[in-house]
Enzyme design. Sequence first.
Site, mmCIF file in Angstrom:
data_model
loop_
_atom_site.group_PDB
_atom_site.id
_atom_site.type_symbol
_atom_site.label_atom_id
_atom_site.label_comp_id
_atom_site.label_asym_id
_atom_site.label_seq_id
_atom_site.Cartn_x
_atom_site.Cartn_y
_atom_site.Cartn_z
ATOM 1 N N ASP A 1 61.067 12.569 -26.168
ATOM 2 C CA ASP A 1 59.762 13.246 -26.180
ATOM 3 C C ASP A 1 59.652 14.180 -24.979
ATOM 4 O O ASP A 1 59.689 13.733 -23.827
ATOM 5 C CB ASP A 1 58.645 12.179 -26.145
ATOM 6 C CG ASP A 1 57.259 12.795 -26.265
ATOM 7 O OD1 ASP A 1 57.140 14.041 -26.261
ATOM 8 O OD2 ASP A 1 56.291 12.013 -26.353
ATOM 9 N N LYS B 1 57.832 29.793 -23.219
ATOM 10 C CA LYS B 1 59.280 29.826 -23.470
ATOM 11 C C LYS B 1 60.005 30.517 -22.314
ATOM 12 O O LYS B 1 61.118 30.147 -21.962
ATOM 13 C CB LYS B 1 59.567 30.542 -24.798
ATOM 14 C CG LYS B 1 59.084 29.805 -26.052
ATOM 15 C CD LYS B 1 59.896 28.565 -26.384
ATOM 16 C CE LYS B 1 61.289 28.891 -26.863
ATOM 17 N NZ LYS B 1 62.050 27.659 -27.203
ATOM 18 N N ASP C 1 62.607 36.029 -29.002
ATOM 19 C CA ASP C 1 62.321 37.461 -28.828
ATOM 20 C C ASP C 1 60.879 37.681 -28.348
ATOM 21 O O ASP C 1 60.552 38.746 -27.831
ATOM 22 C CB ASP C 1 62.559 38.225 -30.146
ATOM 23 C CG ASP C 1 61.810 37.630 -31.338
ATOM 24 O OD1 ASP C 1 61.516 36.409 -31.322
ATOM 25 O OD2 ASP C 1 61.506 38.377 -32.284
ATOM 26 N N TYR D 1 52.739 31.200 -26.116
ATOM 27 C CA TYR D 1 54.059 30.749 -26.595
ATOM 28 C C TYR D 1 55.170 31.486 -25.838
ATOM 29 O O TYR D 1 56.082 30.852 -25.290
ATOM 30 C CB TYR D 1 54.164 31.002 -28.106
ATOM 31 C CG TYR D 1 55.545 30.783 -28.676
ATOM 32 C CD1 TYR D 1 56.053 29.496 -28.856
ATOM 33 C CD2 TYR D 1 56.357 31.867 -29.044
ATOM 34 C CE1 TYR D 1 57.332 29.294 -29.378
ATOM 35 C CE2 TYR D 1 57.627 31.671 -29.571
ATOM 36 C CZ TYR D 1 58.104 30.384 -29.736
ATOM 37 O OH TYR D 1 59.375 30.191 -30.249
HETATM 38 N N1 LIG Z 1 61.232 29.983 -35.836
HETATM 39 C C1 LIG Z 1 61.471 31.158 -35.291
HETATM 40 O O1 LIG Z 1 61.233 32.222 -35.906
HETATM 41 C C2 LIG Z 1 62.062 31.245 -33.915
HETATM 42 C C3 LIG Z 1 62.352 32.516 -33.389
HETATM 43 C C4 LIG Z 1 62.924 32.597 -32.124
HETATM 44 C C5 LIG Z 1 63.191 31.443 -31.401
HETATM 45 N N2 LIG Z 1 62.864 30.228 -31.925
HETATM 46 C C6 LIG Z 1 63.165 29.032 -31.122
HETATM 47 O O2 LIG Z 1 64.207 28.333 -31.784
HETATM 48 C C7 LIG Z 1 64.058 26.918 -31.590
HETATM 49 C C8 LIG Z 1 64.068 26.225 -32.938
HETATM 50 O O3 LIG Z 1 63.026 26.744 -33.732
HETATM 51 P P1 LIG Z 1 62.690 26.119 -35.171
HETATM 52 O O4 LIG Z 1 61.961 27.152 -35.914
HETATM 53 O O5 LIG Z 1 63.908 25.458 -35.713
HETATM 54 O O6 LIG Z 1 61.646 25.003 -34.729
HETATM 55 P P2 LIG Z 1 60.979 23.828 -35.573
HETATM 56 O O7 LIG Z 1 61.501 23.760 -36.954
HETATM 57 O O8 LIG Z 1 59.501 23.945 -35.359
HETATM 58 O O9 LIG Z 1 61.526 22.575 -34.778
HETATM 59 C C9 LIG Z 1 61.057 22.264 -33.503
HETATM 60 C C10 LIG Z 1 61.283 20.796 -33.298
HETATM 61 O O10 LIG Z 1 60.775 20.421 -32.003
HETATM 62 C C11 LIG Z 1 60.165 19.167 -32.151
HETATM 63 N N3 LIG Z 1 59.204 18.907 -31.104
HETATM 64 C C12 LIG Z 1 57.940 19.384 -30.955
HETATM 65 N N4 LIG Z 1 57.344 18.819 -29.881
HETATM 66 C C13 LIG Z 1 58.249 17.965 -29.347
HETATM 67 C C14 LIG Z 1 58.220 17.073 -28.245
HETATM 68 N N5 LIG Z 1 57.132 16.907 -27.490
HETATM 69 N N6 LIG Z 1 59.341 16.359 -27.972
HETATM 70 C C15 LIG Z 1 60.436 16.454 -28.732
HETATM 71 N N7 LIG Z 1 60.523 17.270 -29.813
HETATM 72 C C16 LIG Z 1 59.431 18.009 -30.102
HETATM 73 C C17 LIG Z 1 59.477 19.243 -33.509
HETATM 74 O O11 LIG Z 1 59.149 17.957 -33.970
HETATM 75 P P3 LIG Z 1 57.943 17.774 -35.035
HETATM 76 O O12 LIG Z 1 58.320 18.590 -36.230
HETATM 77 O O13 LIG Z 1 57.921 16.313 -35.267
HETATM 78 O O14 LIG Z 1 56.727 18.322 -34.345
HETATM 79 C C18 LIG Z 1 60.559 19.917 -34.338
HETATM 80 O O15 LIG Z 1 61.449 18.973 -34.864
HETATM 81 C C19 LIG Z 1 62.778 26.744 -30.795
HETATM 82 O O16 LIG Z 1 63.108 26.576 -29.444
HETATM 83 C C20 LIG Z 1 62.025 28.049 -31.008
HETATM 84 O O17 LIG Z 1 61.176 28.337 -29.909
HETATM 85 C C21 LIG Z 1 62.326 30.098 -33.165
#
Ligand SMILES: NC(=O)c1ccc[n+]([C@@H]2O[C@H](COP(=O)([O-])OP(=O)(O)OC[C@H]3O[C@@H](n4cnc5c(N)ncnc54)[C@H](OP(=O)(O)O)[C@@H]3O)[C@@H](O)[C@H]2O)c1
Length: 273
Positions: A26, A119, A92, A115
């Site tokens: 966590d 980050k 980004d 956000y």
């Molecule tokens: N999605 C995009 O378009 C995008 C673009 C650029 C960069 N990113 C970055 O890429 C990474 C992956 O993105 P994604 O879209 O795959 O994210 P995602 O599907 O939202 O997955 C994020 C994960 O983090 C977990 N999480 C949230 N709070 C937490 C905590 N307190 N402790 C431990 N785990 C926790 C979530 O668990 P729960 O589901 O149980 O809450 C989820 O499993 C992230 O770092 C994001 O900032 C994403």
Amino acid sequence: MLGQRLVEQGWRRAHHVIPVDLPSFDLGNPKEAAAIIRAEAPEAVIHTAALTDVDACESRSDEAMAINGLALGPLAKAAHEMGAYFLAIGTDYVFDGEKGEPYTVDDQPNPQTVYGGSKLLGESLALEAGGAVARLSWLFGPGGGNFVKTMAGLLSEGKDLKVVDDQIGRPTFTRDAAAAIMDLTEARAPGIWHISNGGWTSWYGFACAIAEGMGLSADEQIRPCSTKEYPRPAARPADSRLDTSLLDKQFSALQAWPDALTQYMEEEGWLVK
Ligand SMILES: NC(=O)c1ccc[n+]([C@@H]2O[C@H](COP(=O)([O-])OP(=O)(O)OC[C@H]3O[C@@H](n4cnc5c(N)ncnc54)[C@H](OP(=O)(O)O)[C@@H]3O)[C@@H](O)[C@H]2O)c1
């Protein structure tokens, strides 16, 4: 969404992968999370978890700063002490979108949202502790909520949509991103990296490509609109394209986003041939 693909990619390359997740790992309790890293003593830590709801972060700023920002300090430090490579996944959205051309890894971030700011804090703490950063953009893929899934759902219900055409970026398939991240990790590549599929588009262009893949008429179902017509709690950058030339030269360039989109849609059964 990304974490699952990384686990898959790691196993495919015969690495011993230790997936960690809530509730045991966590980020709200970084000391305990760091203790898990020390106990497992991995060769590398790929940190994907985050509060990714960009709009919700605006009203939950303390939590966003703690989870996406401050937590990375102790984690990267624990990894460094164990001699493990630490890679923080960045975004980004650390950029303001005003540059007018793709952002290089040397460009100065200037986040405009909670956000993005949270980050960026996470990035800095990871780098300070000897870790590396891989920024991604506009992610889509199986196992999580994303733009393609949302659009495919709305379009298949026959909804008429308005989609913004004055925000541009580089859509990125989680499967391709996971392969690039694994390349960086295996090489213990230091510093900041940008990872995106080839090409770029607007959200409107992206939506039209999804409709076309589904055999639907984009002209009939989708109309372009401006960001002003579709205000959100967190203002998105107008042009957050990442310059991936460092990755392209030192590792390999990812396929073009329309090809990646076709693969994903085929996998989900949304593609009409
Ligand atoms: N999605 C995009 O378009 C995008 C673009 C650029 C960069 N990113 C970055 O890429 C990474 C992956 O993105 P994604 O879209 O795959 O994210 P995602 O599907 O939202 O997955 C994020 C994960 O983090 C977990 N999480 C949230 N709070 C937490 C905590 N307190 N402790 C431990 N785990 C926790 C979530 O668990 P729960 O589901 O149980 O809450 C989820 O499993 C992230 O770092 C994001 O900032 C994403």
